[in-house]
Design an enzyme around this catalytic site. Structure first.
Site, PDB file in Angstrom:
ATOM      1  N   CYS A 116       0.789  -1.107   0.034  1.00 62.05           N
ATOM      2  CA  CYS A 116      -0.126  -0.069   0.054  1.00 62.05           C
ATOM      3  C   CYS A 116       0.969   1.273   0.003  1.00 62.05           C
ATOM      4  O   CYS A 116       0.054   2.455  -0.151  1.00 62.05           O
ATOM      5  CB  CYS A 116      -0.732   0.173   1.077  1.00 62.05           C
ATOM      6  SG  CYS A 116       0.038   0.169   2.758  1.00 62.05           S
ATOM      7  N   CYS A 137       2.348 -21.726  11.226  1.00 59.71           N
ATOM      8  CA  CYS A 137       1.841 -21.772  12.506  1.00 59.71           C
ATOM      9  C   CYS A 137       0.907 -20.619  12.434  1.00 59.71           C
ATOM     10  O   CYS A 137      -0.046 -20.754  13.524  1.00 59.71           O
ATOM     11  CB  CYS A 137       3.114 -21.545  13.566  1.00 59.71           C
ATOM     12  SG  CYS A 137       4.325 -22.805  13.502  1.00 59.71           S
ATOM     13  N   CYS A 163       9.740  -8.130  61.384  1.00 62.36           N
ATOM     14  CA  CYS A 163       9.410  -8.177  59.974  1.00 62.36           C
ATOM     15  C   CYS A 163      10.010  -7.378  58.884  1.00 62.36           C
ATOM     16  O   CYS A 163      10.237  -7.545  57.863  1.00 62.36           O
ATOM     17  CB  CYS A 163       7.879  -8.673  59.836  1.00 62.36           C
ATOM     18  SG  CYS A 163       6.681  -7.290  60.650  1.00 62.36           S
ATOM     19  N   HIS A 185       1.901  -5.899  59.018  1.00 59.61           N
ATOM     20  CA  HIS A 185       2.758  -7.058  59.105  1.00 59.61           C
ATOM     21  C   HIS A 185       3.557  -6.726  57.704  1.00 59.61           C
ATOM     22  O   HIS A 185       2.877  -6.498  56.668  1.00 59.61           O
ATOM     23  CB  HIS A 185       2.389  -8.442  59.366  1.00 59.61           C
ATOM     24  CG  HIS A 185       3.235  -9.516  59.070  1.00 59.61           C
ATOM     25  ND1 HIS A 185       4.214  -9.632  59.837  1.00 59.61           N
ATOM     26  CD2 HIS A 185       3.283 -10.314  58.152  1.00 59.61           C
ATOM     27  CE1 HIS A 185       4.825 -10.652  59.594  1.00 59.61           C
ATOM     28  NE2 HIS A 185       4.365 -11.196  58.445  1.00 59.61           N
TER      29      HIS A 185
END
Length: 549
Positions: free
Chosen positions: A64, A113, A184, A463
């Site tokens: 195109c 594919c 923690c 926590h």
């Protein structure tokens, strides 16, 4: 598939490409693929150079004749076509050709594919082409040299001899950390250190040997011990007791068993590691912390009265981003970074123009990242402190979505400031349908996620947990509990901190560190002093013999 975004779904193993690479077509296919990839990288680079901009030729669709911003190239002939209108796929069907390539991403499409396919040969080839383009176009401020060429490591005789006596260790560190009493916050940051590839390589390479270190309360020694324990092969949880004690002695504000902020501990730990690292200096430091986390943040303040712009550059170890307090509206990491680099209006009392010597009516300030760090640490400001009292803080529960891979180019100074002198985007649009707002390949600015810290609950009873990645495997760490996780689970978590590492690190020419030069100089001086003492002693012996005779 109607759009190039569908490439992410192409994960099929294609036997057609395997057969083609085993036959006589291998050389032609590989050569055409390298030519297309090299052309694209060179086009990206030339688009930002005024002297080369006129020479850029934008390809057109062979069907195109539309100018293509992102062409798809047939690997069997010279045809290039558009994907949106299906012309490249029509060409493959009508000519019996099997494969075309997207030179931007390196993905291969197989017409048999009818899908994008995976092939390690082309993936490795594309990675090598990206790396070569980076090395060719990345300049250093020192002597304006190109980037050091990457070379794979090949052990020499000395390395082989050393490896014979080496003790093999596990290649993954999946070991939980015991909670020693509301620690923690410490455990999640330590896990982010353990899974940081640059820190891991540094300490596992014995760059800091705690047995040879003479410093007291050395955080580097504690980190060296942590890596030794994590990679020891033990599966029972490890308690970082000595690391916690060293932190308490070095930073009194973190002492005690009260819950602490993970980001505050992160910054404190970086400072302690820096202070106890080899090569630690206050200026141009080349310690492991600064070579890993250091970037540069540029601030530009503009006086709207006279147009004067004042720029300042500050070091940056992490980026803290504001989060809007609306839990019903999901934010994104990209939107937070855009807000971070968006110009803001300052009050007239906050700035006095050095050029017009007057207090301007309007002043704008804009932040941008001048230099990207190897490891990007991002904190989301989830704890809002309206008063000086920390107990009166409020948590912002707004969820922030973040990607597994992020391109940081839009937030760099080059892009934010419009490419330096003038608007780069407007100049490039005149010659190419796809603008190139920043220099070099995309890989120079891309980061991969490797760790995320999350805060669950409220401020007074919350926590910390974290996610971390080793290669392509994700795990969830909750103190001593380590469970397999997925990337999807990680990306759906409510992040407090995110850690990204650069896809391709910048290799600079090797330079001997200054502390090594200093140490070698001291050793040479010591040997010279010992030699002079020996000469004096021999002279005294000779004098005594002569006196006896």
């Amino acid at each position: 598939m109607s759009d190039t975004s569908d490439q992410s779904e192409g994960n099929e193993r294609c036997m057609h490409i395997v057969e083609a690479l085993e036959g006589p077509e291998k050389v032609a296919l590989s050569g055409k693929f390298k030519t297309a990839a090299t052309w694209y990288f060179q086009r990206v680079h030339d688009a930002i150079h005024p002297s080369k901009r006129r020479k850029i030729a934008s390809p057109t669709c062979g069907t195109c004749s539309v100018t293509l911003a992102r062409p798809f190239v047939c690997l069997h002939c010279s045809y290039s076509g558009c994907w949106a209108k299906g012309h490249i796929r029509s060409h493959l069907r009508h000519t019996g050709h099997f494969f075309c390539a997207d030179p931007k991403t390196g993905r291969i499409f197989c017409s048999q594919c009818d899908n994008f396919i995976l092939n390690t040969t082309f993936e490795d080839l594309f990675s090598a082409m990206v790396l070569r383009a980076e090395e060719a176009e990345t300049k250093f401020q020192v002597a304006k040299k190109n980037r050091e060429t990457y070379r794979t490591w090949t052990p020499n005789e000395r390395d082989i001899t050393a490896l014979k006596d080496a003790v093999p260790i596990p290649c993954q560190g999946r070991r939980g950390l015991l909670n020693l009493g509301q620690t923690c916050f410490l455990n999640v940051i330590l896990q982010s250190f353990v899974h940081n590839p640059l820190l891991r390589n540094y300490f596992l390479s014995d760059k800091h040997n705690r047995a040879a270190c003479k410093n007291t309360d050395c955080t580097c020694c504690e980190l060296d011990k942590l890596f030794s324990e994590i990679y020891s092969g033990e599966t029972v949880p490890y308690g970082p007791i000595s690391f916690l004690a060293t932190t308490w002695r070095a930073s009194s504000e973190l002492a005690g068993y009260a819950q602490q902020d993970a980001h505050e501990f992160f910054i404190t730990a970086l400072g302690q590691i820096h202070a106890t690292s080899r090569g630690s200096t206050n200026v141009s430091c080349n310690c492991i912390i600064h070579t890993t986390f250091l970037g540069q943040l540029q601030s530009e303040v503009k006086c709207e009265r006279c147009g004067n712009v004042t720029s300042t550059v500050d070091p940056m170890l992490d980026v803290s981003l504001e989060v809007e307090g609306d839990k019903d509206v999901e934010a994104t990491l990209g939107s937070c970074l855009k807000r971070f680099t968006k110009p803001e209006t300052l009050g007239s009392k906050e700035y006095s123009c050095s050029k017009c010597k007057q207090t301007p009516h309007q002043v704008t300030k804009q932040l941008s990242i001048r230099e990207l760090p190897p490891v990007l640490s991002i904190q989301f400001k989830r704890f809002e402190h309206r008063t000086a009292d920390k107990t009166a803080a409020k948590k912002i529960d707004t969820r922030v979505s973040f990607p597994a891979t992020i391109n940081m180019a839009p937030y760099t100074t080059f892009v934010v400031s419009g490419g330096g002198k003038g608007s780069m985007k407007s100049k490039v649009k005149a010659v190419a349908p796809e603008p190139f707002p920043y220099p070099g390949p995309d890989a120079l600015y891309e980061y991969d996620l490797f760790a995320v810290v999350c805060h669950e609950g409220q401020i007074d009873n919350g926590h910390y947990i974290n996610f971390a990645r080793f290669q392509e495997e994700w795990y969830r760490f909750d103190d001593e509990k380590v469970t397999p996780a997925t990337l999807k689970q990680c990306l759906k978590s409510s992040a407090y901190m995110c850690f990204y590492v650069k896809k391709h690190l910048d290799y600079k020419p090797y330079m001997t560190p200054t502390y090594v030069l200093t140490r070698e100089g001291e050793i040479a001086k010591e040997k010279q002093r010992e030699k002079e003492k020996e000469l004096e002693r021999m002279k005294e012996v000779e004098n005594d013999l002569l006196a006896t005779i």
